[in-house]
Scaffold this motif. Structure first.
Motif, PDB file in Angstrom:
ATOM      1  N   ASP A   1       0.922  -1.292  -0.048  1.00  0.00           N
ATOM      2  CA  ASP A   1       0.085   0.141  -0.003  1.00  0.00           C
ATOM      3  C   ASP A   1       0.870   1.131   0.095  1.00  0.00           C
ATOM      4  O   ASP A   1       0.536   2.292   0.748  1.00  0.00           O
ATOM      5  CB  ASP A   1      -0.909   0.104   1.210  1.00  0.00           C
TER       6      ASP A   1
ATOM      7  N   SER B   1       2.182  12.801  -3.664  1.00  0.00           N
ATOM      8  CA  SER B   1       1.790  13.615  -2.756  1.00  0.00           C
ATOM      9  C   SER B   1       1.121  14.846  -2.996  1.00  0.00           C
ATOM     10  O   SER B   1       1.634  15.636  -4.394  1.00  0.00           O
ATOM     11  CB  SER B   1       3.102  14.105  -1.733  1.00  0.00           C
TER      12      SER B   1
ATOM     13  N   MET C   1       8.866   8.818   1.706  1.00  0.00           N
ATOM     14  CA  MET C   1       8.444   8.003   2.787  1.00  0.00           C
ATOM     15  C   MET C   1       9.650   7.453   3.319  1.00  0.00           C
ATOM     16  O   MET C   1      10.417   6.861   2.435  1.00  0.00           O
ATOM     17  CB  MET C   1       7.393   6.959   2.276  1.00  0.00           C
TER      18      MET C   1
ATOM     19  N   ASP D   1       0.510   2.065   6.829  1.00  0.00           N
ATOM     20  CA  ASP D   1      -0.725   2.824   7.056  1.00  0.00           C
ATOM     21  C   ASP D   1      -1.003   4.092   5.977  1.00  0.00           C
ATOM     22  O   ASP D   1       0.279   4.719   5.741  1.00  0.00           O
ATOM     23  CB  ASP D   1      -0.520   3.483   8.583  1.00  0.00           C
ATOM     24  N   LYS D   2      -2.040   4.314   5.683  1.00  0.00           N
ATOM     25  CA  LYS D   2      -2.081   5.207   4.601  1.00  0.00           C
ATOM     26  C   LYS D   2      -2.065   6.741   5.252  1.00  0.00           C
ATOM     27  O   LYS D   2      -1.488   7.592   4.332  1.00  0.00           O
ATOM     28  CB  LYS D   2      -3.409   5.268   3.993  1.00  0.00           C
ATOM     29  N   ASN D   3      -1.836   6.871   6.377  1.00  0.00           N
ATOM     30  CA  ASN D   3      -1.381   8.016   7.067  1.00  0.00           C
ATOM     31  C   ASN D   3      -0.092   8.110   7.720  1.00  0.00           C
ATOM     32  O   ASN D   3       0.369   9.036   8.440  1.00  0.00           O
ATOM     33  CB  ASN D   3      -2.425   8.443   8.174  1.00  0.00           C
ATOM     34  N   HIS D   4       0.903   7.248   7.310  1.00  0.00           N
ATOM     35  CA  HIS D   4       2.285   7.205   7.587  1.00  0.00           C
ATOM     36  C   HIS D   4       2.852   8.587   7.304  1.00  0.00           C
ATOM     37  O   HIS D   4       2.921   9.190   6.418  1.00  0.00           O
ATOM     38  CB  HIS D   4       2.763   6.154   7.070  1.00  0.00           C
ATOM     39  N   PRO D   5       3.678   9.041   8.355  1.00  0.00           N
ATOM     40  CA  PRO D   5       4.291  10.398   8.250  1.00  0.00           C
ATOM     41  C   PRO D   5       5.322  10.320   6.866  1.00  0.00           C
ATOM     42  O   PRO D   5       5.812   9.455   6.781  1.00  0.00           O
ATOM     43  CB  PRO D   5       5.003  10.535   9.357  1.00  0.00           C
TER      44      PRO D   5
ATOM     45  N   THR E   1       8.264  16.092   4.097  1.00  0.00           N
ATOM     46  CA  THR E   1       7.537  17.101   2.798  1.00  0.00           C
ATOM     47  C   THR E   1       8.425  18.442   3.134  1.00  0.00           C
ATOM     48  O   THR E   1       9.270  18.666   4.168  1.00  0.00           O
ATOM     49  CB  THR E   1       6.206  17.370   3.162  1.00  0.00           C
TER      50      THR E   1
ATOM     51  N   ARG F   1       3.977  12.751  12.949  1.00  0.00           N
ATOM     52  CA  ARG F   1       3.623  13.823  12.114  1.00  0.00           C
ATOM     53  C   ARG F   1       4.732  13.829  10.820  1.00  0.00           C
ATOM     54  O   ARG F   1       5.884  13.515  11.214  1.00  0.00           O
ATOM     55  CB  ARG F   1       3.201  15.021  12.633  1.00  0.00           C
ATOM     56  N   ASN F   2       4.325  14.639   9.782  1.00  0.00           N
ATOM     57  CA  ASN F   2       5.188  14.668   8.844  1.00  0.00           C
ATOM     58  C   ASN F   2       6.475  15.589   9.296  1.00  0.00           C
ATOM     59  O   ASN F   2       6.390  16.371  10.084  1.00  0.00           O
ATOM     60  CB  ASN F   2       4.553  15.583   7.677  1.00  0.00           C
TER      61      ASN F   2
END
Length: 250
Positions: free
Chosen positions: A27, A53, A60, A71-75, A78, A118-119
């Motif tokens: 994923d 993005s 990533m 996880d789709k919300n993995h930090p 950026t 977080r990012n």
């Protein structure tokens, strides 16, 4: 009457066995940017992957010790305002990585050993000097804090990452788009390939081309070159019939 000839592949009956789900990453939305890049980089601790993005470029970072579904919300890392084109881990510090982008900048990042919540948005340093997108970066193999970048402005720049300053700019050496750049083992020479179908060996200290080979491969597709441990140069390219070719040069 014409007869269609199909070139036989040596690998048409070769089949691979996929690894188990707990031995791979799933994923991950890998970047779809049209650029000749591997879109990933790995070191003894982490694997970094350039991803899709919105609103800019990102990549990533995943620990090698933890595989499976991501996880789709993995930090993400950026900070670039346009897609990331290349990434490279520092050979002297497993927690430092550099990224190059279409936004004409190079950024250097400090990656923590733990997974952030977080990012990561603040680079250690931002390197600005190219006028067009930057598609190639490579750390010096022996000197600390020295990073190379090559852009679509046909410039090769060496940076002091510690101060953020340019050490030198190699200009007027490439007449067209630079395809790839590689260091020799001790970092005293560079090998480059270019859209003008030339392979160049450059002494960065003298800022001179010390050797040059025109058309090591006759095909129109990009050529790549690296230094071997013994100082020879290994190239990959294509023939006029689009057949893969390998070359070894003194």
């Amino acid at each position: 009457m014409s007869r269609r000839v199909v070139r036989q592949s040596k690998f048409r009956h070769v089949f691979g066995q996929p690894v188990k789900a707990d031995q791979m990453y799933e994923d991950i939305r890998v970047s779809k940017v049209t650029w000749d890049s591997s879109f990933c980089a790995v070191n003894p601790k982490f694997v970094a992957i350039i991803v899709e993005s919105g609103g800019g470029g990102a990549f990533m970072v995943l620990p090698l010790a933890k595989t499976g579904r991501v996880d789709k919300n993995h930090p993400l890392v950026t900070g670039h305002t346009a897609p990331v084109l290349d990434i490279d881990w520092c050979p002297h510090n497993d927690n430092v990585i550099a990224s190059a982008s279409e936004d004409t900048t190079v950024m250097v990042w400090q990656i923590p050993d733990y997974v952030p919540v977080r990012n990561i948005t603040e680079p250690v340093v931002t390197l600005e000097g190219h006028s067009k997108r930057v598609g190639i970066i490579s750390w010096h193999p022996t000197a600390r804090n020295v990073l190379l970048s090559a852009g679509c402005d046909n410039l090769v720049i060496l940076w002091n990452v510690g101060t953020g300053e340019m050490l030198l700019v190699l200009e007027d050496m490439h007449t067209d788009l630079i395809y790839n750049v590689g260091w020799n083992r001790n970092g005293s020479l560079l090998v480059t390939t270019c859209k003008d179908k030339k392979v160049r060996v450059i002494d960065p200290r003298k800022q001179q081309v010390v050797a040059e080979k025109t058309k090591p491969h006759d095909g129109a597709r990009p050529i790549r070159a690296i230094f071997m441990a013994d100082g020879k140069i290994f190239t990959t390219g294509f023939s006029k019939m689009s057949e893969r070719q390998l070359g070894l040069w003194d």
